[in-house]
Design a protein around this motif. Structure first.
Motif, PDB file in Angstrom:
ATOM      1  N   LYS A 129       0.840  -1.209   0.000  1.00  0.00           N
ATOM      2  CA  LYS A 129       0.000   0.000   0.000  1.00  0.00           C
ATOM      3  C   LYS A 129       0.870   1.252   0.000  1.00  0.00           C
ATOM      4  O   LYS A 129       0.629   2.192  -0.768  1.00  0.00           O
ATOM      5  CB  LYS A 129      -0.916  -0.014   1.227  1.00  0.00           C
ATOM      6  N   GLN A 133       1.022   4.012  -2.948  1.00  0.00           N
ATOM      7  CA  GLN A 133       0.695   5.404  -2.595  1.00  0.00           C
ATOM      8  C   GLN A 133       1.849   6.342  -2.948  1.00  0.00           C
ATOM      9  O   GLN A 133       1.620   7.429  -3.486  1.00  0.00           O
ATOM     10  CB  GLN A 133       0.388   5.525  -1.098  1.00  0.00           C
ATOM     11  N   GLU A 137       1.450   9.464  -5.378  1.00  0.00           N
ATOM     12  CA  GLU A 137       1.687  10.819  -4.865  1.00  0.00           C
ATOM     13  C   GLU A 137       2.822  11.522  -5.603  1.00  0.00           C
ATOM     14  O   GLU A 137       2.765  12.728  -5.824  1.00  0.00           O
ATOM     15  CB  GLU A 137       1.987  10.774  -3.365  1.00  0.00           C
TER      16      GLU A 137
END
Length: 179
Positions: A129, A133, A137
């Motif tokens: 995860k 992410q 980002e």
């Protein structure tokens, strides 16, 4: 040292080495930059200089780590070829780690640069995860996007049957490239 004063290059590099050798988890470059009162790019340069001096520092998606010799090397290791879209990355990585397998790296063959390898080093869903992410980002491209989804992973586990099970799941999902 007060936060308003900048460390010298030698001070920063000594600090980085000391902290990495003591760390139990990866340390982000931005954390070093904040303490040293410099930009993250300066820290990237410091780490590059340390690597040039043969310090075993690894840049991961979770931060920098100092490579220490593992007490017990994992028993099983295999390189696999996979093919999927960027949107299937989370599914692919979760499928692998769910079987107790670590994804060590990703490799692609680039027309100009030849073999390109990047550290992934994920072993559980939380690390997957965080990896996904960070990619989203930073708006970074996956290496597999250079090769229309085809890429290699080095997998490690404490038992070959775990890698076999992960490969079976990837095959059933149409992700594993058949030999």
């Amino acid at each position: 040292m007060p936060a308003s004063e900048k460390m010298t290059g030698k001070e920063r590099q000594a600090y980085i080495l000391k902290k990495l050798k003591q760390a139990k988890a990866p340390i982000k470059g931005s954390d070093f930059a904040q303490v040293a009162n410099v930009s993250r790019q300066v820290i990237v340069q410091d780490v590059s200089l340390l690597k040039a001096k043969d310090e075993p520092i690894l840049a991961t998606n979770q931060g920098y780590i100092y490579l220490k010799e593992e007490a017990e090397p994992l028993e099983a290791k295999r390189m696999i070829a996979v093919n999927h879209t960027p949107d299937e990355t989370l599914q692919e990585l979760n499928m692998i780690v769910d079987y107790g397998v670590t994804v060590k790296d990703v490799r692609v063959e680039h027309a100009i640069y030849g073999d390109l390898t990047a550290t992934v080093n994920v072993s559980n869903r939380q690390e997957v995860k965080t990896f996904v992410q960070n990619m989203e980002e930073s708006e970074a491209s996956l290496l597999s996007e250079l090769t229309d989804g085809v890429h290699l992973h080095t997998l490690e586990a404490d038992d070959e049957t775990k890698i076999e099970a992960a490969c079976k799941a990837l095959k059933e999902a149409g992700i594993l490239v058949e030999e």
